[in-house]
Every structure is written in C-alpha cells, then in structure tokens.
Design a protein around this motif. Structure first.
Motif, mmCIF file in Angstrom:
data_model
loop_
_atom_site.group_PDB
_atom_site.id
_atom_site.type_symbol
_atom_site.label_atom_id
_atom_site.label_comp_id
_atom_site.label_asym_id
_atom_site.label_seq_id
_atom_site.Cartn_x
_atom_site.Cartn_y
_atom_site.Cartn_z
ATOM 1 N N ALA A 24 -59.792 111.468 1.297
ATOM 2 C CA ALA A 24 -59.213 110.391 2.062
ATOM 3 C C ALA A 24 -59.437 110.986 3.637
ATOM 4 O O ALA A 24 -59.793 110.293 4.450
ATOM 5 N N LYS A 25 -59.489 112.342 3.549
ATOM 6 C CA LYS A 25 -59.772 112.957 4.923
ATOM 7 C C LYS A 25 -61.365 113.219 5.083
ATOM 8 O O LYS A 25 -61.729 113.444 6.186
ATOM 9 N N GLY A 26 -62.057 112.800 4.111
ATOM 10 C CA GLY A 26 -63.499 112.797 4.331
ATOM 11 C C GLY A 26 -64.174 114.301 3.897
ATOM 12 O O GLY A 26 -65.326 114.501 4.197
ATOM 13 N N ASP A 27 -63.226 115.014 3.077
ATOM 14 C CA ASP A 27 -63.768 116.340 2.653
ATOM 15 C C ASP A 27 -64.722 116.166 1.489
ATOM 16 O O ASP A 27 -64.080 115.420 0.614
ATOM 17 N N SER B 134 -71.608 109.561 20.114
ATOM 18 C CA SER B 134 -71.727 109.787 21.421
ATOM 19 C C SER B 134 -70.467 109.529 22.115
ATOM 20 O O SER B 134 -70.091 110.413 22.802
ATOM 21 N N VAL B 135 -69.519 108.661 21.532
ATOM 22 C CA VAL B 135 -68.402 108.611 21.988
ATOM 23 C C VAL B 135 -67.537 109.649 21.699
ATOM 24 O O VAL B 135 -66.646 110.513 22.404
ATOM 25 N N ALA B 136 -67.553 110.116 20.363
ATOM 26 C CA ALA B 136 -67.210 111.475 19.850
ATOM 27 C C ALA B 136 -67.315 112.554 20.504
ATOM 28 O O ALA B 136 -66.301 113.650 20.615
ATOM 29 N N SER B 137 -68.495 112.888 20.954
ATOM 30 C CA SER B 137 -68.823 114.100 21.869
ATOM 31 C C SER B 137 -68.253 114.171 23.130
ATOM 32 O O SER B 137 -68.405 115.204 23.790
ATOM 33 N N GLU B 138 -67.899 112.828 23.773
ATOM 34 C CA GLU B 138 -67.461 112.781 25.229
ATOM 35 C C GLU B 138 -66.163 113.474 25.341
ATOM 36 O O GLU B 138 -65.421 113.490 24.407
ATOM 37 N N PHE C 295 -75.173 96.953 5.200
ATOM 38 C CA PHE C 295 -74.128 97.605 6.043
ATOM 39 C C PHE C 295 -74.401 97.310 7.328
ATOM 40 O O PHE C 295 -74.788 98.471 7.932
ATOM 41 N N PRO C 296 -74.342 96.346 8.468
ATOM 42 C CA PRO C 296 -74.680 96.148 9.566
ATOM 43 C C PRO C 296 -74.245 97.053 10.601
ATOM 44 O O PRO C 296 -74.677 97.550 11.429
ATOM 45 N N ARG C 297 -72.868 97.606 10.381
ATOM 46 C CA ARG C 297 -72.117 98.163 11.303
ATOM 47 C C ARG C 297 -72.603 99.945 11.325
ATOM 48 O O ARG C 297 -72.280 100.709 12.167
ATOM 49 N N ALA D 202 -72.150 109.691 7.061
ATOM 50 C CA ALA D 202 -71.995 109.941 8.678
ATOM 51 C C ALA D 202 -71.188 108.861 9.362
ATOM 52 O O ALA D 202 -70.276 108.933 10.135
ATOM 53 N N TRP D 203 -71.693 107.731 9.077
ATOM 54 C CA TRP D 203 -71.173 106.329 9.436
ATOM 55 C C TRP D 203 -69.583 106.471 9.084
ATOM 56 O O TRP D 203 -68.759 106.337 9.918
ATOM 57 N N VAL D 204 -69.394 106.483 7.772
ATOM 58 C CA VAL D 204 -68.027 106.230 7.327
ATOM 59 C C VAL D 204 -66.907 107.367 7.845
ATOM 60 O O VAL D 204 -65.918 107.291 8.208
ATOM 61 N N THR D 205 -67.509 108.645 7.960
ATOM 62 C CA THR D 205 -66.761 109.620 8.713
ATOM 63 C C THR D 205 -66.395 109.347 10.185
ATOM 64 O O THR D 205 -65.186 109.438 10.583
ATOM 65 N N ALA D 206 -67.554 108.767 10.991
ATOM 66 C CA ALA D 206 -67.280 108.664 12.277
ATOM 67 C C ALA D 206 -66.367 107.293 12.515
ATOM 68 O O ALA D 206 -65.335 107.458 13.487
ATOM 69 N N ALA D 207 -66.610 106.310 11.678
ATOM 70 C CA ALA D 207 -65.776 105.053 11.883
ATOM 71 C C ALA D 207 -64.569 105.162 11.171
ATOM 72 O O ALA D 207 -63.491 104.083 11.396
#
Length: 241
Positions: A92-95, A237-241, A226-228, A64-69
C-alpha cells in the motif's frame, strides 16, 4: 459478505455479489487451449519471480504515476504488463514486493466482449479470450468448486489465480518458465502466476482488503486506457517544488 471498495469514477470494480458462487457463471474464463508439444512438466512451485526488476517503458511510467498520484489509496496494488507478460507487486505504501511472469488470455485485445462472462466456455471464441486492460478494484471470492480466487473483473469472469495444471497438454508451467513472453497466451482471459509467488507473496498481501490491479494494454496506447497518466510530468514537477 465481503465489502467492495469504491473505485474512482470511470474505473471498473467487482460487484458485492462476487463473494459467493455465481448463478449465471460459476467459472473463471480459464480452460483448455491446444498447445504445441513441450518438455516434461516442471512443478508449479518452481516458478519464482525474477530476481531483478526489468520493466518496460509503459510499466515504469504506470508505476511512477501510481506512486505520484497515490492512485492506489490505502490498498496494495498490482501492475500487469501484457506485452512482456509480467506482474509487478507493491504494498500500500508503494514499496516494491517482487515481479513474476504471468499467463494471459489467448486473444489479443484490451476489451472484453459484451456478455462474455455469461457464456459457457465452449461458446467463447478465440478472439473473445482476452485479458481486459484497465484499472480494477480486486477482491478475493469464490469461483468454481468453491475455490477462492482474486476476482479482477467479476462481471466478465476474469480472475487472478495460481497456475492451472489440470490439462497437461497446455504446459502452463513451462510457458511461465520460458525466457520470452511469446508463449504466455493460453487462458480464456484469466491471469495465471506461479504457485509459489501466489501463495507466499500475492495472496497474503491482498487477501484481507483486496487491492488495485492495473492491466496495461497490448493493442491500445497507455494514454488511451489510462488518460490521467499524462499528468505524470505535472505531478513530478509539483512534488519537486
């Protein structure tokens, strides 16, 4: 000479020299370890990916983090969940492209011993035979016998390749086929996958440009390696705004 893709600061990547046979070390850390007796060997081609994605909480969070970031950038990527001995493959598209069991280093731990990549196999003790955790920019290159492998951590001689069946007593294919990850620790640190998955899915996807390989820890916490990933709630939350 194969170009090396630049990694983000603080993350490991393979050096440009990995496209040619090494002088100091011409092997991957993947050889004989004594195993318990097993049933008759099954052809490596019979090891296929699991039909349904079954991810651990850590693997789901990482993906989920790799996809979001968009941490993989323009590259396909692999997530290896060491506790469940499972590999997840994405373009590469996350599929999602599939998942498959893997064999890992016999030693529990998330770091490579300094200088282990320069040692002869006979000099590497069991505790040093670890598959390191972290983010790696991986590229295909030559190993022992001019075999091409996906170099994950070239400095420490850690590669991802099709399962080795040279030493029958290791029963590597049977280990991949077993229903639990309890017997999937057998290598010197390299990552083995079934031949069919490797040749039909992983290699075609990564052979041209390489990819990013995320290896999840088995002794450290996910946030420590993986601290990030801690930023995932904020990114969502940013993506949902």
């Amino acid at each position: 000479m194969i170009a090396v893709l630049a990694a983000q600061p603080g993350f490991a990547t393979a050096p440009a020299s990995h496209a040619t046979d090494r002088k100091a070390v011409s092997h991957t850390r993947d050889r004989k370890v004594v195993a318990k007796p097993r049933p008759k060997a099954v052809p490596a081609e019979d090891v296929t990916e699991d039909p349904e994605p079954m991810r651990s909480e850590a693997a789901s969070r990482m993906i989920a983090w790799v996809t979001a970031a968009h941490d993989n950038g323009p590259l396909p990527y692999v997530v290896i969940d060491k506790p469940t001995a499972t590999l997840f493959l994405f373009n590469a598209k996350g599929d999602y492209q599939g998942q498959t069991p893997v064999l890992l280093g016999v030693g529990m731990g998330d770091d490579s011993t300094p200088g282990v990549g320069a040692k002869n196999l006979a000099e590497i003790g069991p505790a040093e035979r670890t598959t390191p955790a972290g983010r790696f920019v991986a590229k295909f290159g030559k190993a022992l016998g001019r075999q091409r492998v996906l170099w994950v951590d070239y400095t420490n001689s850690v590669a991802l390749h099709a399962v080795i069946t040279t030493h029958k007593s290791e029963h590597r294919v049977e280990r991949l086929l077993s229903p639990t990850p309890d017997d999937n620790r057998i290598s010197f640190g390299c990552i083995n996958v079934g031949t069919s998955f490797y040749t039909k899915k992983l290699r075609p996807l990564l052979q041209r440009k390489g990819g990013v390989v995320y290896i999840l820890p088995d002794t450290k916490s996910l946030d420590e390696v993986f601290p990030r990933v801690r930023l995932l709630p904020y990114l969502n939350s940013v993506a949902s705004e």
